[in-house]
Design a protein around this motif. Structure first.
Motif, PDB file in Angstrom:
ATOM      1  N   LEU A 286       0.829  -1.207   0.000  1.00 41.92           N
ATOM      2  CA  LEU A 286       0.000   0.000   0.000  1.00 41.92           C
ATOM      3  C   LEU A 286       0.864   1.257   0.000  1.00 41.92           C
ATOM      4  CD1 LEU A 286      -2.811   1.273   0.155  1.00 41.92           C
ATOM      5  CD2 LEU A 286      -2.684   1.081   2.646  1.00 41.92           C
ATOM      6  N   VAL A 287       1.930   1.233   0.770  1.00 40.49           N
ATOM      7  CA  VAL A 287       2.841   2.383   0.795  1.00 40.49           C
ATOM      8  C   VAL A 287       3.443   2.606  -0.591  1.00 40.49           C
ATOM      9  CG1 VAL A 287       5.053   3.223   1.682  1.00 40.49           C
ATOM     10  CG2 VAL A 287       3.370   2.246   3.253  1.00 40.49           C
ATOM     11  N   MET A 288       3.846   1.523  -1.261  1.00 40.03           N
ATOM     12  CA  MET A 288       4.426   1.671  -2.598  1.00 40.03           C
ATOM     13  C   MET A 288       3.380   2.162  -3.603  1.00 40.03           C
ATOM     14  SD  MET A 288       7.535   1.092  -2.174  1.00 40.03           S
ATOM     15  CE  MET A 288       8.380   0.565  -0.670  1.00 40.03           C
ATOM     16  N   VAL A 413       6.981  -1.006 -10.727  1.00 40.20           N
ATOM     17  CA  VAL A 413       7.107  -1.461  -9.339  1.00 40.20           C
ATOM     18  C   VAL A 413       5.749  -1.651  -8.662  1.00 40.20           C
ATOM     19  CG1 VAL A 413       7.993  -0.869  -7.048  1.00 40.20           C
ATOM     20  CG2 VAL A 413       9.444  -0.574  -9.068  1.00 40.20           C
ATOM     21  N   PRO A 414       4.823  -0.680  -8.685  1.00 38.53           N
ATOM     22  CA  PRO A 414       3.541  -0.924  -8.018  1.00 38.53           C
ATOM     23  C   PRO A 414       2.760  -2.086  -8.613  1.00 38.53           C
ATOM     24  CG  PRO A 414       3.846   1.423  -8.444  1.00 38.53           C
ATOM     25  CD  PRO A 414       4.906   0.700  -9.212  1.00 38.53           C
ATOM     26  N   SER A 415       2.863  -2.304  -9.924  1.00 38.71           N
ATOM     27  CA  SER A 415       2.069  -3.360 -10.562  1.00 38.71           C
ATOM     28  C   SER A 415       2.607  -4.747 -10.255  1.00 38.71           C
ATOM     29  CB  SER A 415       2.029  -3.146 -12.077  1.00 38.71           C
ATOM     30  OG  SER A 415       3.285  -3.418 -12.671  1.00 38.71           O
ATOM     31  N   GLU A 416       3.890  -4.859  -9.932  1.00 42.06           N
ATOM     32  CA  GLU A 416       4.467  -6.185  -9.729  1.00 42.06           C
ATOM     33  C   GLU A 416       4.515  -6.613  -8.263  1.00 42.06           C
ATOM     34  OE1 GLU A 416       8.477  -6.297 -11.190  1.00 42.06           O
ATOM     35  OE2 GLU A 416       9.238  -4.858  -9.729  1.00 42.06           O
ATOM     36  N   VAL A 417       4.330  -5.706  -7.325  1.00 39.71           N
ATOM     37  CA  VAL A 417       4.480  -6.071  -5.913  1.00 39.71           C
ATOM     38  C   VAL A 417       3.169  -6.483  -5.258  1.00 39.71           C
ATOM     39  CG1 VAL A 417       6.479  -4.557  -5.646  1.00 39.71           C
ATOM     40  CG2 VAL A 417       4.194  -3.691  -5.059  1.00 39.71           C
ATOM     41  N   THR A 430      -2.699   3.247  -7.300  1.00 44.27           N
ATOM     42  CA  THR A 430      -1.525   3.804  -7.980  1.00 44.27           C
ATOM     43  C   THR A 430      -1.939   4.811  -9.047  1.00 44.27           C
ATOM     44  OG1 THR A 430      -0.205   1.807  -7.607  1.00 44.27           O
ATOM     45  CG2 THR A 430       0.461   3.229  -9.436  1.00 44.27           C
ATOM     46  N   VAL A 431      -2.907   4.433  -9.888  1.00 42.51           N
ATOM     47  CA  VAL A 431      -3.353   5.327 -10.956  1.00 42.51           C
ATOM     48  C   VAL A 431      -4.017   6.565 -10.371  1.00 42.51           C
ATOM     49  CG1 VAL A 431      -4.856   5.560 -12.963  1.00 42.51           C
ATOM     50  CG2 VAL A 431      -3.591   3.443 -12.599  1.00 42.51           C
ATOM     51  N   VAL A 471      13.907   5.500  -1.824  1.00 41.14           N
ATOM     52  CA  VAL A 471      14.313   4.296  -2.549  1.00 41.14           C
ATOM     53  C   VAL A 471      15.475   3.610  -1.835  1.00 41.14           C
ATOM     54  CG1 VAL A 471      15.369   3.448  -4.679  1.00 41.14           C
ATOM     55  CG2 VAL A 471      13.475   5.073  -4.784  1.00 41.14           C
ATOM     56  N   ALA A 472      16.460   4.396  -1.411  1.00 42.12           N
ATOM     57  CA  ALA A 472      17.651   3.835  -0.779  1.00 42.12           C
ATOM     58  C   ALA A 472      17.312   3.049   0.484  1.00 42.12           C
ATOM     59  CB  ALA A 472      18.642   4.958  -0.459  1.00 42.12           C
TER      60      ALA A 472
END
Length: 518
Positions: A286-288, A413-417, A430-431, A471-472
């Motif tokens: 959800l955070v991503m 990234v959001p679509s694959e996690v 995401t959208v 990201v880091a």
């Protein structure tokens, strides 16, 4: 039955047998064309708003400001009009709302039909915009375009992630961003050509030609196969197995199929995915789903891509010169996206995002310094040709950094996690966040440029610093991880593992391991 899909043991990264078959490649290419409608709109809206006949007909107050600036007035403020920015940004409000409804369609009818409905609605918007006689018709057309974009952006990245073999998911999913950049480039080239049409009606052709990419995705989606994930989600296991065999080009699909079945069982057990995505075990995803699209827009890229012709014109370029500069940035955008397509599955997501962040930071600071040195606070100056060329080069370096990092990976990234049971809801979030931030940036940019002047670019530079640190510290590497084996990534992460342990969820429900109900 358990309510979530997870994998065990934590951190396991298996790969399934199979290869990139021509069938998968063609299906992904057709689906990725959904990005053309989004990209074409991004490029076309900024171009037509820099055309004098368009401004004179629909936004005469902006046309007058532009004339005053040409006589030595403030360059920063000559395009400052809320009505003008509403023309651009109204699409993104409509896309935001549509993406939330698209989740239900994607889950119930399948990914391909969301693409079809999106393309069809976009076509209707093209007709209305091309025939517009007043601002009301323009805005209504933009709303229809936005509904189409909302459906396409919700369904296409999910479709690509589900169809692709794990080790090639980044490359194939980045096809969506590649099509966005192609759409932007085509739009910039068309704007450059239509601006030269005698009679001042070229803007109509620019707007109406959006029907071409809309027709491509509308017709193409009818012939697309359903993903195995979607078939299982809708209770069609035999069709799902046959489709998986065809996709992978091998008979050895038992391991992948069993994992998909377990995820499908968990998905059918969820009647309210919008509520389930709020569970503690889905906190990392959800955070991503919120942070990645939010940060993507705070890079400031849409300031460049939406308003490239307007921005270059503001900086003192002539009308045709500003459109040509937008073409140049569009070419750089396309070439740099290809870099990401061919490297993302080798160097990984984190490396590209971190390098891209550093490059965008340098670009934003340099652009702000160059504009500040020439225009200062007054906004009154002329730019020599050599100085203008330096500005274009620096902006191109910035665009390149975005195009091989936050551009494609902001969708990948959001679509694959996301686990299957909340995947459509997660992609809708995401959208929706992406469209909300796009609307906010599009609506606020010209007034902020008028008031903050060159400091605006330093604001976006500060945002790039924050997102690069995010990201880091918080984004794990997902390169090569099977999409239904993704939970192990979060279990191995120093921070997120506290949310996705193997115990019970906050509501007392256990996790589902691939092939095992616990």
């Amino acid at each position: 039955m358990a309510g979530g899909a997870a994998v065990a043991p934590a951190g396991r990264r298996q790969d399934y047998p199979g290869r990139l078959t021509p069938f998968v490649f063609m299906a992904c290419m057709v689906a990725a064309t959904g990005g053309l409608i989004f990209g074409y709109d991004i490029g076309i809206s900024g171009g037509v708003t820099s055309m004098d006949p368009f401004l004179l007909r629909f936004f005469p107050s902006v046309y007058r400001k532009q004339a005053e600036a040409a006589d030595g007035g403030n360059q920063y403020c000559k395009f400052d009009s809320q009505l003008l920015t509403l023309f651009t940004s109204s699409l993104y409000v409509a896309a935001l709302v549509a993406s939330l409804f698209a989740a239900s369609v994607t889950r119930a009818a399948g990914r391909k039909w969301s693409m079809f409905y999106g393309g069809l609605t976009f076509l209707a918007g093209c007709v209305l915009n091309g025939a517009a006689m007043n601002v009301t018709m323009l805005i209504l057309g933009r709303v229809l375009l936005g509904i189409g974009v909302g459906f396409a952006n919700q369904s296409v990245p999910v479709y690509l992630s589900e169809m692709a073999p794990a080790r090639m998911r980044g490359m194939l999913n980045n096809g969506f961003q590649l099509m966005i950049t192609l759409g932007i480039l085509f739009a910039n080239l068309i704007n450059y050509g239509t601006d030269r049409i005698a009679g001042g009606w070229g803007w109509r052709l620019s707007l109406a030609l959006a029907a071409v990419p809309a027709a491509i995705i509308t017709i193409g989606s009818v012939f697309l196969p359903d993903t195995p994930n979607s078939l299982l989600e809708r209770g069609r296991p035999e069709e799902a197995r046959r489709m998986l065999l065809r996709l992978r080009g091998t008979d050895d699909v038992s391991a992948e199929y069993d994992d998909l079945v377990a995820a499908g069982e968990a998905s059918r057990a969820i009647s309210r995915p919008w509520r389930d995505i709020l569970h503690r075990k889905h906190r990392p995803q959800l955070v991503m789903a919120v942070a990645i699209p939010l940060f993507q827009q705070l890079t400031g890229i849409n300031v460049i891509m939406f308003y490239a012709p307007v921005l270059f014109k503001t900086l003192g370029f002539g009308g045709s010169a500003s459109l040509m500069s937008a073409v140049i940035t569009g070419l750089v955008n396309l070439a740099s996206t290809l870099v990401s397509v061919f490297t993302v599955d080798r160097v990984g997501r984190r490396a590209l995002l971190l390098e891209g962040g550093a490059q965008m930071l340098a670009g934003q600071v340099a652009v702000g310094a160059l504009i500040g040195a020439k225009f200062g606070w007054s906004g009154v100056a002329t730019i020599p040709a050599g100085y203008a060329a330096v500005v274009v080069v620096v902006m191109c370096a910035y665009v390149a950094g975005f195009a091989w990092s936050w551009g494609p990976l902001g969708w990948l990234v959001p679509s694959e996690v996301m686990p299957l049971e909340v995947r459509p809801a997660g992609q809708s979030i995401t959208v929706a966040v992406n469209m909300l931030m796009t609307f906010a940036v599009a609506q606020a940019f010209l007034p902020m440029l008028c008031r903050l002047k060159f400091v605006l670019f330093f604001f976006f530079a500060a945002c790039v610093v924050v997102m690069t640190l995010f990201v880091a510290f918080f984004l794990p590497e997902t390169k090569g991880v099977p999409i239904e084996d993704m939970a192990g990534v979060w279990k191995a992460h120093w921070y997120w593992k506290r949310f996705v342990d193997d115990g019970e969820d906050a509501d007392g429900r256990g996790d589902v391991e691939m092939g095992t109900v616990v």
